[in-house]
Scaffold this motif. Structure first.
Motif, short mmCIF file in Angstrom:
data_model
loop_
_atom_site.label_atom_id
_atom_site.label_comp_id
_atom_site.label_asym_id
_atom_site.label_seq_id
_atom_site.Cartn_x
_atom_site.Cartn_y
_atom_site.Cartn_z
N GLN A 38 0.84 -1.20 0.00
CA GLN A 38 0.00 0.00 0.00
C GLN A 38 0.88 1.25 0.00
OE1 GLN A 38 -2.67 0.86 3.32
NE2 GLN A 38 -4.32 1.30 1.88
N GLU A 64 4.37 5.60 -5.41
CA GLU A 64 4.38 5.66 -6.89
C GLU A 64 3.44 6.77 -7.36
OE1 GLU A 64 3.46 1.93 -8.71
OE2 GLU A 64 5.30 0.97 -8.02
N TYR A 105 -3.34 -3.69 -7.72
CA TYR A 105 -2.41 -4.27 -6.75
C TYR A 105 -1.55 -5.39 -7.33
CZ TYR A 105 -3.39 -1.60 -2.64
OH TYR A 105 -3.45 -0.58 -1.74
N ARG A 158 -0.19 -5.30 -10.31
CA ARG A 158 0.52 -4.77 -11.49
C ARG A 158 1.96 -5.28 -11.60
NH1 ARG A 158 0.15 -1.08 -7.59
NH2 ARG A 158 1.96 0.13 -6.94
N ASN A 159 2.61 -5.43 -10.46
CA ASN A 159 4.02 -5.83 -10.51
C ASN A 159 4.21 -7.32 -10.78
OD1 ASN A 159 5.14 -3.22 -10.04
ND2 ASN A 159 4.49 -3.39 -7.91
N SER A 178 0.55 3.18 -10.95
CA SER A 178 -0.31 2.98 -9.78
C SER A 178 -1.78 3.14 -10.19
CB SER A 178 0.04 3.97 -8.68
OG SER A 178 -0.73 5.14 -8.78
N GLU A 179 -2.66 2.48 -9.46
CA GLU A 179 -4.08 2.53 -9.81
C GLU A 179 -4.67 3.91 -9.62
OE1 GLU A 179 -2.55 0.54 -7.76
OE2 GLU A 179 -3.78 -0.12 -6.09
N LEU A 180 -4.08 4.70 -8.73
CA LEU A 180 -4.61 6.07 -8.55
C LEU A 180 -4.37 6.89 -9.81
CD1 LEU A 180 -3.45 5.21 -5.42
CD2 LEU A 180 -4.70 7.31 -5.00
N THR A 181 -3.16 6.77 -10.35
CA THR A 181 -2.83 7.49 -11.58
C THR A 181 -3.78 7.06 -12.70
OG1 THR A 181 -0.52 7.61 -10.91
CG2 THR A 181 -0.96 7.87 -13.27
N ASP A 235 -9.63 -1.69 -0.72
CA ASP A 235 -9.30 -0.37 -0.18
C ASP A 235 -10.15 0.72 -0.80
OD1 ASP A 235 -8.24 0.07 -2.63
OD2 ASP A 235 -6.15 0.15 -2.00
N LYS A 245 -9.94 4.96 -2.00
CA LYS A 245 -9.00 6.05 -2.29
C LYS A 245 -9.79 7.27 -2.76
CE LYS A 245 -6.19 2.45 -4.41
NZ LYS A 245 -7.20 1.54 -4.97
N MET A 290 -3.44 15.02 -11.32
CA MET A 290 -3.66 14.71 -9.92
C MET A 290 -3.01 15.77 -9.04
SD MET A 290 -3.21 10.81 -8.68
CE MET A 290 -1.86 10.53 -9.78
N PHE A 346 -4.05 12.99 -3.05
CA PHE A 346 -4.83 11.77 -2.89
C PHE A 346 -4.74 11.30 -1.44
CE2 PHE A 346 -1.33 8.81 -2.32
CZ PHE A 346 -0.26 9.52 -2.86
N MET A 365 -5.47 7.51 0.85
CA MET A 365 -5.86 6.10 0.82
C MET A 365 -6.33 5.71 2.21
SD MET A 365 -2.56 4.72 -1.27
CE MET A 365 -3.14 3.05 -1.52
N ASN A 366 -7.22 4.71 2.27
CA ASN A 366 -7.70 4.28 3.58
C ASN A 366 -6.61 3.49 4.31
OD1 ASN A 366 -7.79 1.91 2.03
ND2 ASN A 366 -9.35 1.04 3.33
N ASP A 367 -6.85 3.30 5.59
CA ASP A 367 -5.92 2.52 6.38
C ASP A 367 -6.10 1.04 6.01
OD1 ASP A 367 -4.09 1.87 8.21
OD2 ASP A 367 -5.24 2.49 9.97
N LYS A 368 -5.20 0.20 6.53
CA LYS A 368 -5.33 -1.23 6.26
C LYS A 368 -6.50 -1.77 7.07
CE LYS A 368 -0.54 -2.29 5.45
NZ LYS A 368 0.67 -2.65 6.15
#
Lengths: 372, 258
Positions: free
Chosen positions: A360, A366, B65, B67-68, B78-81, B104, B106, B116, B119, B121-124
């Motif tokens: 995360q 990134e 998640y 992607r790599n 990244s998924e946000l981008t 998650d 975002k 952008m 941004f 992101m939520n916690d785990k």
């Protein structure tokens, strides 16, 4: 020696503190543990012992949970965990300052959980600037001296403190110089940068100063590598290998920092003048600023972070927030506001000493790079 | 020029093929995300949908998640981008994107050009995510895809905790024991997700227009609750779950030199 060879040496020291401690103990020196965030290391050094920084470790927490709830700073929890498991055996004492709520409670727990290593409190004043605050700090130092004499059998001498202050001021200067030098050497990874800072906690400062000077000289003879995206980091601790490697993977370069375990340690020198050397040291604490655990009603550190980032050419500020660290959490909105005013992007990632998966954080970093 | 975007999420895999970075010529969505056969199936399906081959693709970008771990390409983002790019393609005036995925949530802030700005992101934690809805649907023994319809029939939404999935599960069981109508429990569950994610969005700052992306965007109950929580209309597109893949395909087109 070439820069890479020196960086390898720093890495070796940073990743093997136990070997460092054994080395000092084998040479007949006494080791006194120093807990975060600021302890009067100069006093310990002047009394002939090795001040040994203990900021916990990235480990699974089990034993410490007998003493702490889950929602408390994992640096403190892992410090106690290591103490209970005998990692620090051989140390003559531990000095724990009173600079945050978590630190205030760990001392009492330490007394019961790790009885083999005496706990010495260093109680700082909330109001460190007025004369009465300086007197309070000095009284705290006198308590540390008395306890070290009693528990570790060390002897204090004010003249020796004067020499130790010189050693520490020289180390502060070389660490500040190092930050500027590394900013011009993007080929030195963030992981290697972290090693240099971390190793300082496990070495006598005169030895560390010498090694850092060698590194600065070696880097001066080498050409700078290709430019990377410059950032500033802020937080209590930002040395987790899993995290630092993501910064390297993303092509980001830390050009300056506001990290308590890094540059904040070396920001303030002990002043040249004072009635005694102990008075000088008490005034040093008075003059320290720009840290979340040092009371400042005006929160000047937030504007300073934005100004430092701008001056260093950082494109953004990455706040590495230690989970459940109230002082840092309180400051974050103000840091964000100050950076927004200067047009500097900020992002925050939460970390703790038990993290094993940084995916995360990788996504956040990134994305942050894409914004920059 | 054809480019492929692959979004490998925690529970589903999505693909989009764009022609010249603009026109969708193929799409796929399969259940099974990271670590399953889902990504390979999604690629196979999208190529079949577009009647194209792997060799026709002049650029491929993977996101999400997984992607790599994607074997189709070494280009990742990244998924946000990617969600930002995809959402901006569909809604050019969007300034705030709320993306609730399987594991998650975002929030993304954009400028007028679709860049952008920031941004969060939520916690785990599963609360406020698609996983939360899956768990609740399972307890109620109704398909997750029907949660929105159930919520739409509620007159008195039940109060469900937005703090923790485990606590919320106990609360739902208590509501069932008290014979609270299922519709009201579902509406409470949707409100719980919306409240939690709306707090995240408010921390970042919400500027209109606002859209939702990700799988949970399909749930009209959560969308409606989000509109109530934010006091803003929420833009919705049936492509919302594919925004990440669409953005990845767009990025692949940009990287391929347009």
């Amino acid at each position: 020696m070439k820069a890479q060879e020196l960086l390898n040496r720093f890495h070796e020291i940073a990743t093997c503190p136990k070997a460092q401690m054994a080395h000092y103990l084998d040479s007949g020196k006494k080791v006194v543990l120093t807990a975060p965030v600021y302890t009067p290391e100069e006093i310990i050094h002047a009394m002939g012992a090795v001040p040994f920084g203990v900021w916990g470790a990235d480990i699974e927490l089990n034993e410490s949970k007998r003493y702490f709830p889950a929602f408390i700073c994992s640096i403190m929890q892992s410090l106690l965990e290591l103490g209970i498991k005998g990692t620090y055996e051989g140390a003559s004492a531990i000095v724990i300052p009173s600079l945050c709520d978590s630190l205030k409670v760990i001392g009492q727990n330490w007394k019961y959980a790790v009885p083999s290593i005496p706990f010495i409190p260093m109680t700082y004043p909330q109001n460190r600037k007025p004369d009465y605050g300086v007197a309070f700090t000095k009284a705290g130092y006198e308590r540390v001296i008395a306890d070290l004499e009693k528990t570790a059998g060390l002897k204090f001498d004010d003249a020796a403190l004067g020499k130790s202050i010189e050693v520490y001021n020289a180390h502060n200067a070389v660490m500040r110089e190092l930050v500027c030098v590394l900013a011009n050497h993007p080929e030195v990874s963030n992981a290697a940068r972290s090693d240099v800072f971390k190793s300082a906690f496990f070495m006598l400062k005169e030895e560390h100063t010498e090694l850092v000077r060698e590194l600065i000289a070696a880097l001066g003879e080498e050409e700078s590598g290709p430019a990377k995206t410059k950032i500033m980091t802020s937080g209590i601790l930002a040395d987790a290998p899993g995290l630092v490697s993501i910064l390297d993977d993303c092509g980001l370069q830390i050009v300056c920092d506001d990290v308590a375990a890094e540059s904040r340690q070396y920001a303030t020198d002990t002043p040249a003048e004072g009635e005694t050397n102990l008075d000088r040291l008490a005034v040093k604490f008075k003059e320290m600023d720009n840290c979340s655990v040092l009371y400042d009603a005006d929160k000047k550190r937030c504007a300073k972070i934005a100004a430092d980032a701008k001056a260093a050419g950082a494109k953004g500020v990455l706040v590495v927030l230690t989970k459940f660290c109230d002082p840092e959490e309180f400051d974050y909105p103000l840091i964000k506001k100050a950076c927004d005013a200067e047009g500097i992007p900020v992002t925050v990632i939460e970390v703790d000493r038990q993290m094993v998966n940084y995916e995360q954080a990788r996504t956040a970093i990134e994305t942050f790079r894409d914004i920059l | 020029m054809y480019t492929l975007g692959i979004d490998i999420g925690s529970t589903t895999s999505k693909c989009i093929i764009l022609e010249d970075g603009e026109r969708i010529v193929g799409s796929s969505l399969v259940v099974g995300g990271m670590g399953t056969k889902g990504p390979a199936q999604a690629v196979e399906d999208v190529l079949a949908d577009a009647s194209l081959t792997r060799e026709d693709m002049q650029g491929i970008v993977a996101t999400g998640y997984g992607r790599n771990k994607c074997t189709e390409t070494d280009q990742q983002a990244s998924e946000l981008t990617c969600h930002a790019l995809g959402a901006h393609m569909v809604f050019p005036n969007v300034r705030t994107i709320i993306d609730i995925g399987g594991q998650d949530a975002k929030c993304i802030s954009l400028d007028a050009q679709g860049r952008m700005l920031s941004f969060l992101m939520n916690d785990k934690c599963a609360a406020g995510t698609g996983r939360f809805l899956d768990v609740m649907a399972n307890i109620l023994t109704i398909p997750v895809g029907e949660l929105g319809d159930y919520a739409g029939r509620s007159a008195h939404p039940a109060a469900i905790s937005s703090t923790c999935t485990v606590f919320a599960e106990s609360e739902v069981i208590s509501q069932l024991a008290n014979e609270t109508p299922t519709e009201d429990i579902v509406a409470g569950i949707c409100a719980s997700v919306a409240t939690r994610v709306a707090s995240l969005a408010k921390r970042m700052g919400v500027k209109p227009e606002v859209c939702m992306s990700g799988g949970v965007a399909q749930n009209s109950g959560v969308r409606h609750a989000m509109e109530v929580s934010l006091g803003q209309p929420i833009l919705f597109s049936p492509l919302a779950q594919l925004f990440g893949a669409m953005g990845a395909a767009r990025l692949a087109w940009q990287k391929a030199g347009k």
